[in-house]
Design an enzyme around this catalytic site. Structure first.
Site: not given
Ligand code: XIL
Length: 399
Positions: A173, A288
């Protein structure tokens, strides 16, 4: 390959209902309803991993460690369905490096051992991010020390699992147009303290620490046909071109693909972007995938259809790109998903619901894998995976 459920007397009703609701939602006549819109009860023989492998793909999920250790059904489902895993949180800086001189590898070690024991690949997530940073780091970082801190962290974490990872999200990101920079880079702690070259340094250090892993840049907000996502795609492309021009060791782009039922239009902008990424010689992973359906009415049937449509439409574009090699969902069941909140306790945006029943997301994924044109593509090595027997539990240790 798809397994039909001969006992499902609701089939014809559901198929008809599917067509009608699709028509109502899209405003046009739905194409011929597919029998596979009926939820199935998957087994190892009809698993997503096998459907994916047939089409040169890996399928997997983000893993939450507590249920992996304590919830046998969750663990069984992962073994049955997945050929690749990624830790949801336990490799993030705050968890794996909680104090300056202290690394906590216990959870990550458990996950990697579990995956190896079950012949499942692992992606590392992540090495450099603006979130999940411990206070000791954010309060002590300085331009003098930042590069050393980042470098040592990457060496320790990526180095520990060297030769055992499918890939690493090296930088997560890093583009954020709202910060107003000409290059689109996020004005993060890393950028402020090291400068924009932190991205290049991170990839170089990661390559040295684990030469075998595919090094990935992972990003969200690249999916739909809005101006916002198109602008972000252009900024990401510019950054990737810059990295490639400078011979930085990067192998893949990760599309987070946190979709939503509200802005679900996927088309030419995304397609063009993926082609450009391929032309840079990069592989592509959907890293994701999930669908936020919180704005919808509570009715699970209605939600399922909208979620399945978003997944189908998205993957239709993405899987037509031959260099897409893996699809991971951000969780396998909404029982433990970040989509599940007190305000919205029963979201439908993952392949299995809170009771471990398959949702239409499952069908949409499976059918999208099956629909992938594979002509001219060599078989994927995941095909040679030994199919897993359900529930070969052992006492103690890693299951
Ligand atoms: C999120 C997790 O799902 C949560 O449990 C945590 O509290 C915050 O992070 N993008 C990403 C992930 O790259 O690491 C994130 O995961 C969601 C958004």
């Amino acid at each position: 390959m798809p397994v039909q459920d001969p006992n499902d007397s609701r089939r014809s009703f559901l198929v008809g209902a599917t067509a009608l609701v699709m028509q109502a939602m899209t405003g046009c006549k739905a194409s011929a309803p597919r029998h596979s819109m009926v939820p199935v009860h998957p087994s190892a023989d009809s698993s997503l991993r096998l459907h994916a492998a047939e089409h040169r793909l890996l399928y997997g999920t983000a893993v939450a460690m507590h249920p992996l250790r304590t919830d046998a059904e969750y663990t069984r489902l992962i073994k049955e369905q997945c050929s690749i895993l990624v830790p949801e949180n336990c490799m993030k800086w705050a968890e794996i490096h909680p104090k300056p001189e202290q690394y906590n590898f216990e959870e990550a070690d458990y996950l990697v051992a579990f995956a190896e024991k079950n012949h499942i690949k692992v992606r590392g997530h992540n090495l450099v991010w603006h979130k999940s940073l411990p206070v000791w780091l954010t309060s002590s970082i300085s331009p003098e020390m930042a590069r050393t801190m980042m470098t040592e962290h990457i060496q320790e974490v990526a180095g520990r699992y060297s030769n055992r990872m499918h890939s690493w999200d090296v930088v997560n990101e890093a583009i954020h147009l709202e910060d107003g920079r000409a290059d689109g880079y996020r004005d993060s702690l890393w950028l402020k303290n090291i400068g924009p070259d932190y991205i290049e340094i991170a990839f170089q250090v990661a390559r040295d620490a684990d030469p075998a892993a595919l090094l990935t840049y992972n990003e969200y907000g690249l999916d739909n046909e809005s101006n916002e996502h198109e602008a972000k795609r252009q900024a990401v492309l510019q950054m990737l071109r810059r990295l490639k021009t400078r011979n930085i060791p990067i192998d893949a782009l990760g599309l987070q693909a946190h979709l939503s039922t509200t802005h679900a239009t996927y088309g030419e902008g995304l397609r063009r972007f993926l082609t450009s990424v391929r032309e840079l010689g990069l592989q592509i992973f959907v890293t994701e995938l999930d669908v936020n359906d919180e704005k919808m009415p509570a009715d699970p049937g209605q939600r399922d259809l909208a979620v399945a449509k978003a997944v189908t439409d998205y993957l239709k574009v993405v899987l037509s790109e031959r260099d897409v090699r893996a699809v991971l969902t951000w969780g396998i069941s909404t029982r433990y998903s970040w989509l599940r909140t007190p305000q919205d306790p029963n979201p439908r945006g993952l392949p299995f619901d809170t009771q471990y029943q398959p949702t239409l997301f499952f069908n949409a994924l499976r059918d999208s894998f099956d629909d992938r044109a594979t002509q001219g593509l060599e078989p994927h090595s995941a095909r040679t995976f030994v199919p897993l027997l359900p529930s070969t539990r052992e006492k103690g240790g890693v299951e």
